[in-house]
Design a protein around this motif. Sequence first.
Motif, PDB file in Angstrom:
ATOM      1  N   ALA A 188      36.735  24.148  43.182  1.00 13.43           N
ATOM      2  CA  ALA A 188      35.670  23.169  42.964  1.00 13.43           C
ATOM      3  C   ALA A 188      34.421  23.793  42.361  1.00 13.43           C
ATOM      4  CB  ALA A 188      35.315  22.497  44.287  1.00 13.43           C
ATOM      5  N   SER A 189      34.410  25.107  42.176  1.00 13.33           N
ATOM      6  CA  SER A 189      33.257  25.802  41.601  1.00 13.33           C
ATOM      7  C   SER A 189      33.315  25.730  40.078  1.00 13.33           C
ATOM      8  CB  SER A 189      33.255  27.265  42.059  1.00 13.33           C
ATOM      9  OG  SER A 189      34.319  27.968  41.441  1.00 13.33           O
ATOM     10  N   PRO A 190      32.263  26.175  39.383  1.00 12.58           N
ATOM     11  CA  PRO A 190      32.292  26.163  37.909  1.00 12.58           C
ATOM     12  C   PRO A 190      33.364  27.085  37.325  1.00 12.58           C
ATOM     13  CG  PRO A 190      30.033  26.351  38.716  1.00 12.58           C
ATOM     14  CD  PRO A 190      30.925  26.531  39.905  1.00 12.58           C
ATOM     15  N   LEU A 191      33.923  27.977  38.133  1.00 16.10           N
ATOM     16  CA  LEU A 191      34.947  28.897  37.633  1.00 16.10           C
ATOM     17  C   LEU A 191      36.266  28.140  37.476  1.00 16.10           C
ATOM     18  CD1 LEU A 191      35.490  31.946  37.004  1.00 16.10           C
ATOM     19  CD2 LEU A 191      36.330  32.137  39.355  1.00 16.10           C
ATOM     20  N   PRO A 192      36.805  28.007  36.260  1.00 15.26           N
ATOM     21  CA  PRO A 192      38.079  27.299  36.077  1.00 15.26           C
ATOM     22  C   PRO A 192      39.211  27.992  36.830  1.00 15.26           C
ATOM     23  CG  PRO A 192      36.960  27.653  33.976  1.00 15.26           C
ATOM     24  CD  PRO A 192      36.239  28.477  34.994  1.00 15.26           C
ATOM     25  N   ARG A 193      40.244  27.233  37.111  1.00 15.59           N
ATOM     26  CA  ARG A 193      41.364  27.791  37.879  1.00 15.59           C
ATOM     27  C   ARG A 193      42.045  28.921  37.121  1.00 15.59           C
ATOM     28  NH1 ARG A 193      44.321  22.636  40.894  1.00 15.59           N
ATOM     29  NH2 ARG A 193      42.478  21.952  42.056  1.00 15.59           N
ATOM     30  N   TRP A 194      42.205  28.771  35.812  1.00 20.77           N
ATOM     31  CA  TRP A 194      42.844  29.836  35.048  1.00 20.77           C
ATOM     32  C   TRP A 194      41.975  31.092  35.041  1.00 20.77           C
ATOM     33  CZ3 TRP A 194      40.370  32.182  31.055  1.00 20.77           C
ATOM     34  CH2 TRP A 194      39.323  31.497  30.437  1.00 20.77           C
ATOM     35  N   ALA A 195      40.657  30.909  35.082  1.00 22.68           N
ATOM     36  CA  ALA A 195      39.759  32.064  35.112  1.00 22.68           C
ATOM     37  C   ALA A 195      39.830  32.770  36.458  1.00 22.68           C
ATOM     38  CB  ALA A 195      38.329  31.618  34.831  1.00 22.68           C
ATOM     39  N   LEU A 196      40.038  31.988  37.545  1.00 25.55           N
ATOM     40  CA  LEU A 196      40.210  32.605  38.861  1.00 25.55           C
ATOM     41  C   LEU A 196      41.454  33.470  38.881  1.00 25.55           C
ATOM     42  CD1 LEU A 196      39.567  32.952  41.862  1.00 25.55           C
ATOM     43  CD2 LEU A 196      40.762  30.796  42.288  1.00 25.55           C
ATOM     44  N   PRO A 253      32.705  34.786  30.804  1.00 24.85           N
ATOM     45  CA  PRO A 253      33.091  36.185  30.995  1.00 24.85           C
ATOM     46  C   PRO A 253      32.373  36.836  32.172  1.00 24.85           C
ATOM     47  CG  PRO A 253      32.711  35.745  28.671  1.00 24.85           C
ATOM     48  CD  PRO A 253      32.236  34.537  29.416  1.00 24.85           C
ATOM     49  N   ARG A 254      31.081  36.476  32.375  1.00 22.50           N
ATOM     50  CA  ARG A 254      30.344  37.043  33.498  1.00 22.50           C
ATOM     51  C   ARG A 254      30.905  36.539  34.826  1.00 22.50           C
ATOM     52  NH1 ARG A 254      24.077  35.893  33.614  1.00 22.50           N
ATOM     53  NH2 ARG A 254      24.318  36.715  31.490  1.00 22.50           N
ATOM     54  N   MET A 255      31.291  35.262  34.884  1.00 24.75           N
ATOM     55  CA  MET A 255      31.877  34.722  36.110  1.00 24.75           C
ATOM     56  C   MET A 255      33.195  35.402  36.433  1.00 24.75           C
ATOM     57  SD  MET A 255      31.108  30.622  36.237  1.00 24.75           S
ATOM     58  CE  MET A 255      31.941  30.206  34.711  1.00 24.75           C
ATOM     59  N   ILE A 256      34.035  35.614  35.416  1.00 25.64           N
ATOM     60  CA  ILE A 256      35.329  36.270  35.634  1.00 25.64           C
ATOM     61  C   ILE A 256      35.125  37.707  36.111  1.00 25.64           C
ATOM     62  CG2 ILE A 256      37.427  37.084  34.498  1.00 25.64           C
ATOM     63  CD1 ILE A 256      37.277  34.651  32.676  1.00 25.64           C
ATOM     64  N   ALA A 257      34.174  38.413  35.475  1.00 26.69           N
ATOM     65  CA  ALA A 257      33.907  39.801  35.864  1.00 26.69           C
ATOM     66  C   ALA A 257      33.388  39.884  37.292  1.00 26.69           C
ATOM     67  CB  ALA A 257      32.904  40.426  34.898  1.00 26.69           C
ATOM     68  N   ALA A 258      32.504  38.959  37.658  1.00 26.06           N
ATOM     69  CA  ALA A 258      31.958  38.954  39.021  1.00 26.06           C
ATOM     70  C   ALA A 258      33.045  38.662  40.048  1.00 26.06           C
ATOM     71  CB  ALA A 258      30.838  37.935  39.130  1.00 26.06           C
ATOM     72  N   GLN A 259      33.915  37.698  39.753  1.00 28.36           N
ATOM     73  CA  GLN A 259      34.999  37.364  40.685  1.00 28.36           C
ATOM     74  C   GLN A 259      35.999  38.508  40.777  1.00 28.36           C
ATOM     75  OE1 GLN A 259      35.101  34.679  42.596  1.00 28.36           O
ATOM     76  NE2 GLN A 259      37.023  35.311  43.559  1.00 28.36           N
ATOM     77  N   ALA A 260      36.287  39.160  39.650  1.00 29.13           N
ATOM     78  CA  ALA A 260      37.204  40.302  39.661  1.00 29.13           C
ATOM     79  C   ALA A 260      36.644  41.450  40.489  1.00 29.13           C
ATOM     80  CB  ALA A 260      37.483  40.770  38.233  1.00 29.13           C
ATOM     81  N   ALA A 261      35.347  41.699  40.353  1.00 24.15           N
ATOM     82  CA  ALA A 261      34.713  42.761  41.150  1.00 24.15           C
ATOM     83  C   ALA A 261      34.774  42.426  42.636  1.00 24.15           C
ATOM     84  CB  ALA A 261      33.263  42.941  40.705  1.00 24.15           C
ATOM     85  N   LEU A 262      34.539  41.150  42.975  1.00 23.39           N
ATOM     86  CA  LEU A 262      34.606  40.732  44.376  1.00 23.39           C
ATOM     87  C   LEU A 262      36.022  40.885  44.920  1.00 23.39           C
ATOM     88  CD1 LEU A 262      33.373  39.398  46.893  1.00 23.39           C
ATOM     89  CD2 LEU A 262      33.901  37.171  45.851  1.00 23.39           C
ATOM     90  N   GLU A 263      37.022  40.470  44.137  1.00 19.70           N
ATOM     91  CA  GLU A 263      38.422  40.586  44.569  1.00 19.70           C
ATOM     92  C   GLU A 263      38.787  42.050  44.801  1.00 19.70           C
ATOM     93  OE1 GLU A 263      40.677  38.176  45.050  1.00 19.70           O
ATOM     94  OE2 GLU A 263      39.648  36.410  44.269  1.00 19.70           O
TER      95      GLU A 263
END
Length: 257
Positions: free
Chosen positions: A105-113, A18-28
């Motif tokens: 290739a990062s720990p973030l799964p494709r569906w999470a991206l 959840p933290r990875m998804i939130a961080a990527q969403a904030a970056l996007e």
Amino acid sequence: MTTAPGTYAPKPGAAPLPRMIAAQAALETKMLLRNGEQLLLTVVIPTLLLVLFSSVDIVDTGKGKAVDFLAPGILALAVMSTAFTGQAIATGFERRYGVLKRLAASPLPRWALMTAKTASVLVTEVLQVILLTVVALALGWSPHGNPAAVLLLLILGTAAFSGLGLLMAGTLKAEATLAAANLVFLLLLVGGGVIVPLDKFGAAGRHILGRLPISALSGGLRDVLQHGAGMPWGDLGILAVWAVVGLAAAGKFFRWE
């Protein structure tokens, strides 16, 4: 082995999902809001169209105030500009430059991206809806209807346009995506019931154009917000079909490089 108090003991590993998804969403979201071209497409153009066509008698919008007809259509246009046009162009160039390949290739799964990208789209749409609603109310808009119906229309519209945008970005070259997404935006702006009523295109044209996702979204929002109708099941059904087909096709044919 024990460590003395105050000793730094690193624990390498991926952060919680959840933290990875939130961080990527904030970056996007930050990347989108810093992009002048995207802001022009998602914020400036819909706002200018709302103000211009509400203030100047250019198109016959029927009985009542022009803003009552235009505001729901511009809200639909804002959803399309963010979920379809903006997302397709941004994702297409990310794919071309290898950004998606590296993220995959990062720990973030494709569906999470993709979940993070969707969250970014939703945040942007909330800001759009707030801005356009304030502008429309200042122009004399008098909305009616069930807020739950409006929310459901916006969610299904976002899903439909996101699926189509990702499908385009994941199958075409970046330059082709740029051209096609902007062309579709312009065509649907004119022929999707956003500014020009579908009645102007005749019975056959109205029947065909009414099956498009932008027409279903703008028409459903207009029925609820302008006419105070109940749940627009027909328009919701059209959007649901587009959402299922678009997302399924994007999931099957999307290429990450």
